[in-house]
Design a protein around this motif. Structure first.
Motif, short mmCIF file in Angstrom:
data_model
loop_
_atom_site.label_atom_id
_atom_site.label_comp_id
_atom_site.label_asym_id
_atom_site.label_seq_id
_atom_site.Cartn_x
_atom_site.Cartn_y
_atom_site.Cartn_z
N ALA A 30 0.72 -1.25 0.01
CA ALA A 30 -0.18 -0.03 0.12
C ALA A 30 0.90 1.34 0.10
O ALA A 30 0.46 2.18 -0.40
N ARG A 44 -2.08 -4.92 -2.03
CA ARG A 44 -3.30 -4.10 -2.19
C ARG A 44 -2.79 -2.92 -3.21
O ARG A 44 -3.55 -2.33 -3.85
N CYS A 45 -1.59 -2.71 -3.49
CA CYS A 45 -1.13 -1.82 -4.52
C CYS A 45 -0.26 -2.32 -5.54
O CYS A 45 0.90 -2.46 -5.18
N HIS A 50 -3.10 2.69 -9.70
CA HIS A 50 -3.36 2.08 -8.49
C HIS A 50 -2.86 3.16 -7.26
O HIS A 50 -2.38 2.75 -6.33
N GLY A 51 -3.46 4.30 -7.32
CA GLY A 51 -3.38 5.33 -6.23
C GLY A 51 -1.82 5.99 -6.42
O GLY A 51 -1.23 6.59 -5.52
N ARG A 52 -0.84 5.54 -7.39
CA ARG A 52 0.46 6.17 -7.33
C ARG A 52 0.76 6.74 -8.72
O ARG A 52 0.06 6.27 -9.87
#
Length: 396
Positions: free
Chosen positions: A5, A34-35, A297-299
């Motif tokens: 994450a 999760r990531c 993925h949030g990055r």
């Protein structure tokens, strides 16, 4: 299981011993985190994606992820610079014209014409090893078979095979971590190709070098850089990918007597087995360069960042493949991406499939029983992964 994450799986090194020989361990951890995206600053820096849908989305989106530089390591060149290897590095709309120049050399019809030569060569190489009672399936079968086909396509003498192995090794395996060696080797290969182009221009030959020497687009001759880049792609990538997959397939069969026995008893299974070997042992890690900032993925992948994607990792995604880490030679649903996808799908897919099918057919005809001997098998590092050596003996 590692938690990614916050990027706890960052810092990978694709040239480390652990990754080179056991990459699936890392791919599995990353895919299940999760990531499922990681970052490293090693070897010029890159992001890694391993899930099937992520890889598919990147390859199918050339506007956001450019193929202008496909190397997995080294400094990222500025737009318009770097190594040009049409059509693999070509953008739309030029890609279609660039691909059209080589498609006739690798079409199903062209491959059909080459099949008797491939079969004769594979049968002789296997017979020679059988007569000796064993040997190195990589160095004495997979490599010379793939290189015999390449030298035939380019109308070059067979005794150049050792030179091609040397060039591919220096560029693809040693070059990423030794950029000076890579640069010097590229210059060496290009000097050779330039000499061949000059000798064959205007001679009307049908081999790859002659075709590129006289190639035109819209009636205009293509430039020197285009000729050299396309032929360079054939030399450094066209053979290594195929011999690596043949080698990995034979390594599996040496280690899996049940699968080997099934193929010997029922050769009609070889076609599906080849597709499964392509899925499980896809040798290539593809690279793309982001053209803009994009969130995955949030990055944040920044513009001009490198994104690398091991195709074998995508082919092991449990969301797409049942029991993905198990080699099933009769797998029915097999939408693997060993040849990529979309616009830049491998132009040599038809030829590679033919070589793999024929290689396994002819090998099993004369060497139905064999087993590994010697030390543990080491795998090649870099953009193309395959077993370096497969020492075996013929079993009774």
């Amino acid at each position: 299981m590692s938690d990614n994450a916050t990027g706890s799986l960052d810092g990978y090194d694709i040239f480390s011993e652990g990754y080179r020989n056991r990459p699936a361990d890392y791919w599995g951890d990353l895919a299940q985190s999760r990531c499922p995206i990681s970052r490293t600053e090693k070897w010029g820096g890159s992001w890694m994606l391993v899930r099937y849908q992520d890889v598919y989305d990147v390859i199918q989106n050339p506007d956001t992820y450019s193929s202008r530089a496909v190397e997995v390591a080294g400094e990222i060149p500025a737009p318009g610079r770097g190594l040009m290897m049409p059509p693999i590095t070509s953008a739309v709309p030029e890609h279609a014209d660039h691909r059209a120049l080589i498609d006739p050399l690798l079409s199903p019809a062209a491959v059909k014409v080459m099949e008797p030569f491939i079969r004769e060569t594979a049968a002789q190489l296997a017979a020679d090893l059988a007569a000796k009672g064993g040997g190195d399936a990589a160095a004495e079968f997979a490599r010379p078979l793939a290189l015999s086909v390449l030298t035939r396509i380019m109308d070059l003498p067979r005794d150049m095979q050792g030179q091609f192995v040397d060039w591919a090794t220096r560029i693809l395996r040693l070059g990423p971590t030794d950029q000076a060696l890579r640069r010097d080797t590229l210059l060496e290969v290009m000097a050779f190709l330039e000499e061949m182009i000059a000798a064959r221009r205007g001679q009307g030959g049908s081999d790859a070098i002659s075709v590129m020497a006289d190639a035109t687009i819209d009636g205009e001759p293509i430039d020197r850089k285009h000729m050299l880049g396309t032929l360079l792609e054939l030399v450094i990538a066209g053979a290594d990918t195929t011999w690596s997959t043949i080698g990995a397939s034979l390594l599996h069969l040496a280690s899996s007597p049940e699968d080997r026995a099934r193929l010997v008893a029922d050769p009609t299974l070889i076609k599906s087995a080849v597709e499964e070997f392509l899925r499980a042992f896809a040798p290539v890690t593809v690279a793309r360069i982001s053209t803009t900032d994009v969130e995955v993925h949030g990055r944040c992948i920044h513009a001009n960042d490198r994104v690398i994607m091991p195709l074998a990792a995508a082919n092991r995604d449990p969301e797409v493949f049942e029991d993905p880490d198990v080699v099933k030679i009769d797998r029915r649903r097999n939408r693997h991406m060993a040849f990529g996808t979309g616009t830049h799908r491998c132009a040599g897919a038809h030829l590679a499939r033919a070589e793999l099918n024929i290689a396994i057919e002819e090998w099993l005809k004369v060497i139905p029983e064999f087993e590994l001997v010697g030390p543990d098998v080491e795998w090649a590092q870099g953009q193309v992964r395959g077993p370096e050596s497969i020492v075996f003996k013929v079993s009774a």
